[in-house]
Design a protein around this motif. Structure first.
Motif, PDB file in Angstrom:
ATOM      1  N   ALA A  69      -9.946   2.195  -3.875  1.00  0.00           N
ATOM      2  CA  ALA A  69      -9.126   1.058  -3.481  1.00  0.00           C
ATOM      3  C   ALA A  69      -9.876   0.110  -2.563  1.00  0.00           C
ATOM      4  O   ALA A  69      -9.530  -1.064  -2.448  1.00  0.00           O
TER       5      ALA A  69
ATOM      6  N   ASN B 266       0.810  -1.232   0.000  1.00  0.00           N
ATOM      7  CA  ASN B 266       0.000   0.000   0.000  1.00  0.00           C
ATOM      8  C   ASN B 266       0.839   1.276   0.000  1.00  0.00           C
ATOM      9  O   ASN B 266       0.352   2.330   0.397  1.00  0.00           O
TER      10      ASN B 266
ATOM     11  N   TRP C 142      -7.946   4.756   3.325  1.00  0.00           N
ATOM     12  CA  TRP C 142      -7.620   4.379   1.942  1.00  0.00           C
ATOM     13  C   TRP C 142      -8.436   5.212   0.954  1.00  0.00           C
ATOM     14  O   TRP C 142      -9.559   5.626   1.248  1.00  0.00           O
ATOM     15  N   PRO C 143      -7.922   5.422  -0.257  1.00  0.00           N
ATOM     16  CA  PRO C 143      -8.742   6.027  -1.315  1.00  0.00           C
ATOM     17  C   PRO C 143      -9.993   5.181  -1.530  1.00  0.00           C
ATOM     18  O   PRO C 143      -9.945   3.953  -1.450  1.00  0.00           O
TER      19      PRO C 143
ATOM     20  N   PHE D  52      -0.546   4.396  -1.552  1.00  0.00           N
ATOM     21  CA  PHE D  52      -1.530   5.159  -0.780  1.00  0.00           C
ATOM     22  C   PHE D  52      -0.858   6.064   0.242  1.00  0.00           C
ATOM     23  O   PHE D  52      -1.501   6.931   0.820  1.00  0.00           O
TER      24      PHE D  52
END
Length: 251
Positions: free
Chosen positions: A249, A141, A245-246, A144
């Motif tokens: 995602a 990740n 998180w976005p 991110f």
């Protein structure tokens, strides 16, 4: 290795001073690795044992860096954690500095409080969570967490990382996990296999503390009941997608 870079010089006219924050257990290995590439450059690489590192964790509602003092006399560096807002700020000060003067009203916890917070948020850090030569940037990740550039040019692993990113197919990710029941006294060993109820391999437990931890899991099994076999017993656990998180995602 995973680490932070902090630029201490204020302008390009000053002599460059870069502070590197790393896992202390691999300090010697990192120094040796960096010195291999120094060649004939006028670069000095030296540890800073006179400095101490602190994580300033926000309350339930994350604020912004404007709520903290910018020019505390005893703080060498006070800056937002570059990974995620939920991780607050990084504070580097001289050893023995009075933290209550640098950040009035703060409460001093211990390192386990910090690790529990980042496990809850699914933030990897250090060689246990990100084993050198094993962890892949996108599965970890790092895209991110401001840890990957897709425009800076070539670096080791750049082609694979860029191709995987643009294809958009990432089958495994590091995720926060929790155990609803008390764990055996020895806890969960690092590298323990995580299985589905049907016995399929779902991933690998990386590290943890208490009822919280972080694991590399196949996203296809994210919503399934999961377990780890420990000393003949089946220990249940569940995984979740971090709120920071976005949104795309988390799908």
């Amino acid at each position: 290795f995973s680490f932070f870079f902090f630029r201490l010089h204020r302008s390009t006219a000053e002599e460059p001073h870069i502070l590197l924050e790393c896992d202390s257990s691999v300090l010697d290995s990192i120094q040796k690795h960096l010195k291999l590439y120094k060649i004939r450059r006028k670069v000095t690489i030296t540890p800073c044992p006179d400095l101490s590192l602190w994580a300033v964790i926000p309350g339930e509602q994350p604020g912004d860096a404007s709520s903290l003092p910018k020019c505390a006399d005893q703080a060498l560096l006070l800056t937002p954690d570059p990974r995620a807002e939920v991780m607050g700020w990084r504070l580097i000060a001289k050893k023995g500095a009075n933290l209550s003067e640098i950040i009035p009203g703060s409460q001093v916890g211990d390192v386990q409080d910090y690790h529990r917070h980042r496990y809850k948020q699914g933030i990897p850090e250090g060689v246990k969570d990100l084993p050198p030569g094993v962890a892949l940037p996108l599965e970890s990740n790092l895209a991110f967490m401001n840890g990957i550039s897709f425009t800076k040019g070539c670096y080791i692993g750049q082609e694979l990382t860029a191709r995987t990113h643009h294809m958009g197919v990432i089958r495994k990710r590091l995720l926060p996990v929790s155990f609803p029941e008390p764990l055996p006294g020895a806890g969960v060993p690092e590298g323990a296999q995580i299985l589905t109820r049907a016995g399929k391999r779902a991933g690998t437990f990386r590290a943890g503390g208490g009822e919280l931890g972080i694991a590399l899991l196949r996203l296809a099994h994210l919503s399934e009941p999961l377990c780890i076999h420990l000393a003949g017993d089946r220990v249940k656990l569940s995984a979740s997608t971090p709120e920071w998180w976005p949104k795309a995602a988390a799908k």
